[in-house]
Every structure is written in structure tokens, then in C-alpha cells.
Design an enzyme around this catalytic site. Sequence first.
Site: not given
Ligand code: FAD
Length: 329
Positions: A141, A144-145
Amino acid sequence: MSDSIECIKCLIIGSGPAGYSAAIYAARADLKPVVYTGMEPGGQLTTTTEVDNYPGYPNGIDGPAMMMEFQQQAERFGTEVRIGMITEVELGKKPGDIHKACVDNAKWIEAETVIISTGATAKYLGLPSEQRLRGGGVSACAVCDGFFYKGQDVAIVGGGDTAAEEATYLANICRKVTMLVRRDEMRASKAMQHRVNACKNIDLRYNTEIDEVLGDQVVEGLRMVNNQTGEKETIAITGLFIAIGHKPNTDIFKGILDMDEAGYLITKGKSTKTNIPGVFAAGDVQDKEYRQAVTAAGTGCMAALDAERYLASLESSDVEDRAELKEGV
Ligand SMILES: Cc1cc2nc3c(=O)[nH]c(=O)nc-3n(C[C@H](O)[C@H](O)[C@H](O)COP(=O)(O)OP(=O)(O)OC[C@H]3O[C@@H](n4cnc5c(N)ncnc54)[C@H](O)[C@@H]3O)c2cc1C
């Protein structure tokens, strides 16, 4: 012991910023949400050490610590957080239908509303050196980084629109960006290619792949290989960005919910409504554009409000139906 199926008002699938934000709002609206965490409790941010761009944390915060605070805030209002994976769903079709979800291939749960916040997983190349240095300079990302590599030399892998977008983003911050494209052309749109070509500090390398990411604890360099000539070259970098795409976690919804060709859930207009009444989608699972914690949290809030309004509309149509019956309409 009763073997009747538990029926809840609001099931939240996923425990990232979208899921927990939805839970905070749903719990405060008395929907008594139950969150199933999936395999990555806390979501993607638990894989990063520093989150510097989430409002409210002026000094930045460690990703796992931030997600623990999200969870605690959701629990403060009565959210029940359960470890478990939703492995199958049977979604009703009409307003008011009850939806069913299977937990860990073992037990079914019923819900009046479902909020899907299962995220999208970043794809990596799978090289051992890349995996070893994830969080130590290898990131998926740039937005992000990238800031952590201000004024430094970095590399980015990928040839699509996202890679081109991220390369130009990095070019504004970093001293030099080496961009590795596997093929002899980019898949990105012509407009994006022009933007890349216009950046003087992007060194574009076609037919080029990573041979090895160099460094012990942190990224120190990159050995690249030209896949046509086999020629290898080593460059010094401090950050490596992998921009080869994401996979939305939507396999269990295939054939049930509308999704685009990449598998992202499609929501209606500016809402979080899916094609099934009472089922909402929030966060990265429905957003291939922004993919940030703050946008995921924002749509999580929207999903909970949409769920609450959906339930309220069912109640008011119930009242109207009863009134009509009474009046013999
Ligand atoms: C290395 C890295 C660094 C990042 N740094 C930043 C940052 O500094 N700032 C920023 O704003 N964004 C950052 N991001 C992006 C950010 O992490 C994502 O945009 C954000 O986490 C998305 O949130 P979400 O809740 O949509 O999904 P996610 O955080 O991906 O969460 C998905 C959830 O769904 C669950 N899940 C999946 N399938 C199932 C299922 N079948 N049953 C039950 N649960 C399930 C998973 O276990 C997880 O808990 C970063 C991403 C990465 C990979």
C-alpha cells in the site's frame, strides 16, 4: 439443551475497520450486533506496524493496537465479538426475509440484517525474500506507507492502473522510483501511462521481474532480472511496493450477490445496499478505488445506518399492513 437456531438482528462478517465501525453504530442503535472475526481478527491493519494517517491519532499508532481499540469501543456498547469464519450463506430474497450464515462449517446462525465487511486481500509475488521482509520495507500500500520513504529510493512492481497510480504517488514523495513491469508494455490505461512517463524520477523497466529482495531485517536493495535476456542488476532501495492487485474476500457470495468481474461487491448508488434486501456491504470488499482504513470505517458507519433504517422500514410497513387489515382495506 435446545438445538434451535440463534436469530439475531445484525450479523457483521469481518472485524476490520469497516466491521468494527458498523458494530459501534449498530450497537448504539440497539441492533445487538454479533461480529464474526474471520481468520484475521482486526483485519489488514494488524499486519502493519505504523498507521500514521488515521484521524485522531496525532502521533500515529501501531496497527494491532489501533484495531484493539476499535474492538473495545464496539464492545463498550454491547457488540458481541466471536472468533469464527462464515463459510456459507443462504440469503433471503424479499424484504423481511431472514438470512442464514454458517459458522466454521458447523453451526448456522440467522440474522435479520447482514453487514459484509470481509475486506480485500493484497496479492504478493510469493518470493521468500519478499515475504520475510513484509513490514520491514515491503508493503502492498503506497498511499499507506509511502510517506515513510520520503526522499528515499524505492521500487514498485506492477503494470496496471493501480501500480501506475501508486508509482506517480510515490514519485511525488520519493527521490527515485524504479518501476518493474513484467511484460513489454503496461496494462494501465493510456492516460495513466502518460502520467507515469511524465514523472522524471520514475525509472520504468519493462520485461523486468524481482529475482530477490535484499536485506536482513529491512529492505536494503533489490536484484532484478530481465526476463528476456536473463541479465541481472542490483539496485539500492529502502522500500518495495507490490501493486499487482487485490482479491476481494467474496467467494462465499458468488452467484448470490452482485459483484464486478474482479469480485468486488456492488452496492446501490451512494448506499451500502446490495441486491438483497437487508444485506449491506462496507469497506474494501466493495471499494477498489480508495482502500483505506478511514474510508472503510466511513462505509461501516453507513452500513449500520442503512441496516437500522431497513429494519425501521419493515416495522413501519408492518404497522401499515396491520392498520389496513383493521380497516379492511
Ligand atoms: C500492510 C498494510 C498497511 C496498511 N496501512 C494502512 C494505513 O496506514 N492507513 C490506512 O488507512 N490503510 C492502510 N491499509 C489499508 C487498510 O488496512 C484497509 O483499507 C482496511 O483494513 C480495510 O478495512 P476492511 O474492514 O474493509 O477490511 P479488512 O481490514 O481487510 O478486514 C476484513 C475482515 O474480514 C474478515 N473476514 C474475511 N472473510 C471472512 C469470513 N468469511 N468470515 C468472517 N470474517 C471474514 C477478516 O478476518 C478481517 O477481520 C494498509 C493495508 C495493508 C495491507
